[in-house]
Design an enzyme around this catalytic site. Structure first.
Site, PDB file in Angstrom:
ATOM      1  N   LYS A 194     -36.310 -16.949   4.444  1.00 29.82           N
ATOM      2  CA  LYS A 194     -37.714 -16.965   4.035  1.00 29.82           C
ATOM      3  C   LYS A 194     -37.948 -17.894   2.839  1.00 29.82           C
ATOM      4  O   LYS A 194     -38.907 -17.736   2.096  1.00 29.82           O
ATOM      5  CB  LYS A 194     -38.162 -15.527   3.742  1.00 29.82           C
ATOM      6  CG  LYS A 194     -38.010 -14.598   4.955  1.00 29.82           C
ATOM      7  CD  LYS A 194     -38.713 -13.262   4.787  1.00 29.82           C
ATOM      8  CE  LYS A 194     -38.628 -12.441   6.077  1.00 29.82           C
ATOM      9  NZ  LYS A 194     -39.379 -11.160   6.001  1.00 29.82           N
ATOM     10  N   GLU A 248     -47.341 -18.512 -10.051  1.00 28.58           N
ATOM     11  CA  GLU A 248     -47.779 -17.693  -8.910  1.00 28.58           C
ATOM     12  C   GLU A 248     -48.679 -16.558  -9.391  1.00 28.58           C
ATOM     13  O   GLU A 248     -49.699 -16.249  -8.781  1.00 28.58           O
ATOM     14  CB  GLU A 248     -46.569 -17.072  -8.191  1.00 28.58           C
ATOM     15  CG  GLU A 248     -45.930 -17.936  -7.128  1.00 28.58           C
ATOM     16  CD  GLU A 248     -46.760 -18.025  -5.849  1.00 28.58           C
ATOM     17  OE1 GLU A 248     -47.831 -17.395  -5.753  1.00 28.58           O
ATOM     18  OE2 GLU A 248     -46.324 -18.755  -4.948  1.00 28.58           O
ATOM     19  N   TYR A 250     -37.652   3.937  -3.596  1.00 24.46           N
ATOM     20  CA  TYR A 250     -37.264   4.924  -2.585  1.00 24.46           C
ATOM     21  C   TYR A 250     -36.750   6.202  -3.243  1.00 24.46           C
ATOM     22  O   TYR A 250     -36.565   7.211  -2.579  1.00 24.46           O
ATOM     23  CB  TYR A 250     -36.210   4.319  -1.648  1.00 24.46           C
ATOM     24  CG  TYR A 250     -36.736   3.069  -0.967  1.00 24.46           C
ATOM     25  CD1 TYR A 250     -37.653   3.165   0.077  1.00 24.46           C
ATOM     26  CD2 TYR A 250     -36.363   1.798  -1.409  1.00 24.46           C
ATOM     27  CE1 TYR A 250     -38.172   2.030   0.675  1.00 24.46           C
ATOM     28  CE2 TYR A 250     -36.877   0.660  -0.828  1.00 24.46           C
ATOM     29  CZ  TYR A 250     -37.790   0.778   0.214  1.00 24.46           C
ATOM     30  OH  TYR A 250     -38.311  -0.354   0.787  1.00 24.46           O
ATOM     31  N   ARG A 297     -34.703  -4.496   6.265  1.00 18.96           N
ATOM     32  CA  ARG A 297     -34.860  -5.153   7.577  1.00 18.96           C
ATOM     33  C   ARG A 297     -34.316  -4.266   8.675  1.00 18.96           C
ATOM     34  O   ARG A 297     -34.840  -4.273   9.792  1.00 18.96           O
ATOM     35  CB  ARG A 297     -34.191  -6.526   7.530  1.00 18.96           C
ATOM     36  CG  ARG A 297     -34.786  -7.352   6.371  1.00 18.96           C
ATOM     37  CD  ARG A 297     -34.927  -8.799   6.645  1.00 18.96           C
ATOM     38  NE  ARG A 297     -35.594  -9.444   5.524  1.00 18.96           N
ATOM     39  CZ  ARG A 297     -35.168 -10.556   4.928  1.00 18.96           C
ATOM     40  NH1 ARG A 297     -34.067 -11.134   5.348  1.00 18.96           N
ATOM     41  NH2 ARG A 297     -35.856 -11.080   3.935  1.00 18.96           N
ATOM     42  N   LYS A 314     -42.424 -12.709  -5.388  1.00 18.49           N
ATOM     43  CA  LYS A 314     -41.445 -12.184  -4.449  1.00 18.49           C
ATOM     44  C   LYS A 314     -40.387 -13.249  -4.228  1.00 18.49           C
ATOM     45  O   LYS A 314     -40.684 -14.370  -3.813  1.00 18.49           O
ATOM     46  CB  LYS A 314     -42.129 -11.846  -3.139  1.00 18.49           C
ATOM     47  CG  LYS A 314     -41.178 -11.236  -2.144  1.00 18.49           C
ATOM     48  CD  LYS A 314     -41.940 -10.555  -1.053  1.00 18.49           C
ATOM     49  CE  LYS A 314     -40.990  -9.946  -0.053  1.00 18.49           C
ATOM     50  NZ  LYS A 314     -41.724  -9.414   1.092  1.00 18.49           N
ATOM     51  N   SER A 364     -34.741  -2.067  -1.227  1.00 19.72           N
ATOM     52  CA  SER A 364     -33.779  -1.318  -0.415  1.00 19.72           C
ATOM     53  C   SER A 364     -32.330  -1.553  -0.835  1.00 19.72           C
ATOM     54  O   SER A 364     -31.537  -0.617  -0.898  1.00 19.72           O
ATOM     55  CB  SER A 364     -33.974  -1.692   1.050  1.00 19.72           C
ATOM     56  OG  SER A 364     -33.876  -3.098   1.237  1.00 19.72           O
ATOM     57  N   LYS A 391     -40.643  -8.501  -7.363  1.00 21.55           N
ATOM     58  CA  LYS A 391     -39.764  -7.973  -6.328  1.00 21.55           C
ATOM     59  C   LYS A 391     -38.651  -8.961  -6.024  1.00 21.55           C
ATOM     60  O   LYS A 391     -38.960 -10.139  -5.837  1.00 21.55           O
ATOM     61  CB  LYS A 391     -40.597  -7.735  -5.069  1.00 21.55           C
ATOM     62  CG  LYS A 391     -39.832  -7.211  -3.875  1.00 21.55           C
ATOM     63  CD  LYS A 391     -40.776  -7.006  -2.735  1.00 21.55           C
ATOM     64  CE  LYS A 391     -40.019  -6.504  -1.535  1.00 21.55           C
ATOM     65  NZ  LYS A 391     -40.868  -6.374  -0.377  1.00 21.55           N
TER      66      LYS A 391
HETATM   67  C1  PBG Z   1     -41.644  -8.417   4.003  1.00 18.10           C
HETATM   68  C2  PBG Z   1     -41.150  -7.291   3.180  1.00 18.10           C
HETATM   69  C3  PBG Z   1     -39.880  -7.228   2.605  1.00 18.10           C
HETATM   70  C4  PBG Z   1     -39.785  -6.009   1.971  1.00 18.10           C
HETATM   71  C5  PBG Z   1     -41.000  -5.350   2.131  1.00 18.10           C
HETATM   72  N1  PBG Z   1     -41.843  -6.174   2.891  1.00 18.10           N
HETATM   73  C6  PBG Z   1     -38.808  -8.241   2.506  1.00 18.10           C
HETATM   74  C7  PBG Z   1     -38.355  -8.938   3.681  1.00 18.10           C
HETATM   75  O1  PBG Z   1     -38.071  -8.346   4.714  1.00 18.10           O
HETATM   76  O2  PBG Z   1     -38.258 -10.152   3.583  1.00 18.10           O
HETATM   77  C8  PBG Z   1     -38.545  -5.535   1.262  1.00 18.10           C
HETATM   78  C9  PBG Z   1     -38.522  -4.158   0.785  1.00 18.10           C
HETATM   79  C10 PBG Z   1     -37.167  -3.662   0.462  1.00 18.10           C
HETATM   80  O3  PBG Z   1     -36.144  -4.356   0.599  1.00 18.10           O
HETATM   81  O4  PBG Z   1     -37.093  -2.509   0.054  1.00 18.10           O
HETATM   82  N2  PBG Z   1     -42.999  -8.563   4.051  1.00 18.10           N
END
Ligand code: PBG
Length: 344
Positions: free
Chosen positions: A236, A252, A332, A223, A213, A293, A267
């Site tokens: 992060k 990883e 999605y 978010r 990730k 997203s 991801k």
């Molecule tokens: C965090 C989490 C994230 C997504 C899913 N779980 C990223 C984040 O907020 O740092 C992202 C999913 C997306 O953008 O569709 N645990």
């Protein structure tokens, strides 16, 4: 073109001489021949549908930055699960947007056996037992700072977070989750979750590790979806991977597999297809990508402006994941794509 650069016609060999008779266009000339030689295929079986949850009953809210994506209360999420199952979508991944009053510095609500995510799992598994439920054990929906771990004096503390998410994983399994998918990137979490699951009789619950990730800008709309946009302080980068790194992504993944991951995920998706290919070639394990997203929002926004054909861009982007080596895609677009695949 001026006279000096124009080649003399007699100096150019015929195309058949140049290609030695090879003409790759031959197999592209008709729909039937293109279908016959198509190397990658997108099927409904490749799709995992991430859905957002909210508290309450009969509630559904559209997410502004993700047109066509909604947060559903559990009763409505069950109806969506039925829709997905009818279309043949194998699994859902659930993400809760819990009331702000239940968020705290440690994300304690993740340890509530009856929290929103566990309620949804129970309800979906009861109504639609045939669909797989994949749950995330990251703390970010539950913390009042939007981080995926416990924040202590400005540091996301690894080991304490791991202990908490391992406990949460057991509660999610008890609620009926089929696959625990930790998205937090803490060190040692896969092994700890595996031990906790096995120690509580959940040997059959699988782990899909968000193995690689990346610290990405493409999570922006998510978010908003889970209500952490305004909360998150800083970034992060101390736990997600630097987008520049590919050897680190390999390490990883190797580590997560050694600790017991059954499936691995990359991801975001499209900007990281090189990672997908490298993982698939290196480990030959079930490999997934999350079309996140921001990737969804980009295609939807361009389509809404008439700048591209949204359906074609969606299907092409999903096929690209298959070509890169994915066994499946969290997207999605799952429902829309499944509808298109159903009529083909
Ligand atoms: C965090 C989490 C994230 C997504 C899913 N779980 C990223 C984040 O907020 O740092 C992202 C999913 C997306 O953008 O569709 N645990």
């Amino acid at each position: 073109m001026n006279k000096l650069t124009r080649a003399k016609p007699e100096a150019i060999r015929s195309v058949d001489e140049i290609t030695a008779g090879r003409r790759l266009r031959r197999m592209r000339k008709a729909d039937w021949s293109r279908r016959l030689v198509q190397e990658s295929h997108l099927r409904v079986d490749d799709l995992i549908w991430p859905i957002f949850l909210i508290e309450g009953k009969k509630r559904q809210e559209e997410i502004a930055a993700m047109p066509g994506v909604f947060r559903y209360s559990v009763d409505l999420a069950v109806l969506q699960a039925e829709r997905a199952a009818k279309l043949g979508i194998p699994a859902l991944a659930t993400f809760p947007n819990i009331d702000m009053s239940r968020r705290d510095a440690r994300g304690s609500a993740i340890l509530d056996p009856d929290n929103l995510i566990n309620q949804a799992t129970r309800a979906i598994k009861e109504a639609v037992p045939g669909i797989g439920v994949i749950t995330d054990v990251a703390l970010d929906p539950f913390t009042n700072h939007g981080h995926d771990g416990i924040l202590s004096e400005g540091v996301i503390v690894n080991d304490e977070t791991v202990a908490q998410i391992a406990e949460a994983a057991v509660l999610q399994a008890a609620a009926g989750s089929d696959v625990i998918a930790p998205s937090d990137m803490m060190d040692g979490r896969i092994g700890a979750i595996r031990d906790a699951l096995d120690g509580n009789g959940f040997q059959d619950v699988a782990i899909m590790s968000y193995a690689t990730k990346f610290a990405s800008a493409f999570y922006g709309p998510y978010r908003e979806a889970i209500g952490t946009g305004g909360l998150l302080k800083g970034d992060k980068k101390t736990y997600y991977i630097d987008p520049a790194n590919t050897d680190e992504a390999l390490r990883e993944t190797e580590q997560d597999l050694a600790e017991g991951a059954d499936m691995v995920m990359v991801k975001p998706g499209l900007p990281y297809l090189d990672i997908v290919r490298r993982l698939k070639d290196s480990f030959a394990v079930p490999t997934f990508a999350y079309q996140v997203s921001g990737e969804y929002a980009m295609i939807k926004a361009a389509a809404a402006n008439g700048w591209l054909d949204g359906d074609r861009a969606m299907m092409e982007s999903l096929l690209a994941f298959k070509r890169a080596g994915c066994d499946g895609i969290l997207t999605y677009f799952a429902l829309e794509a499944a509808e298109i695949l159903a009529v083909r």
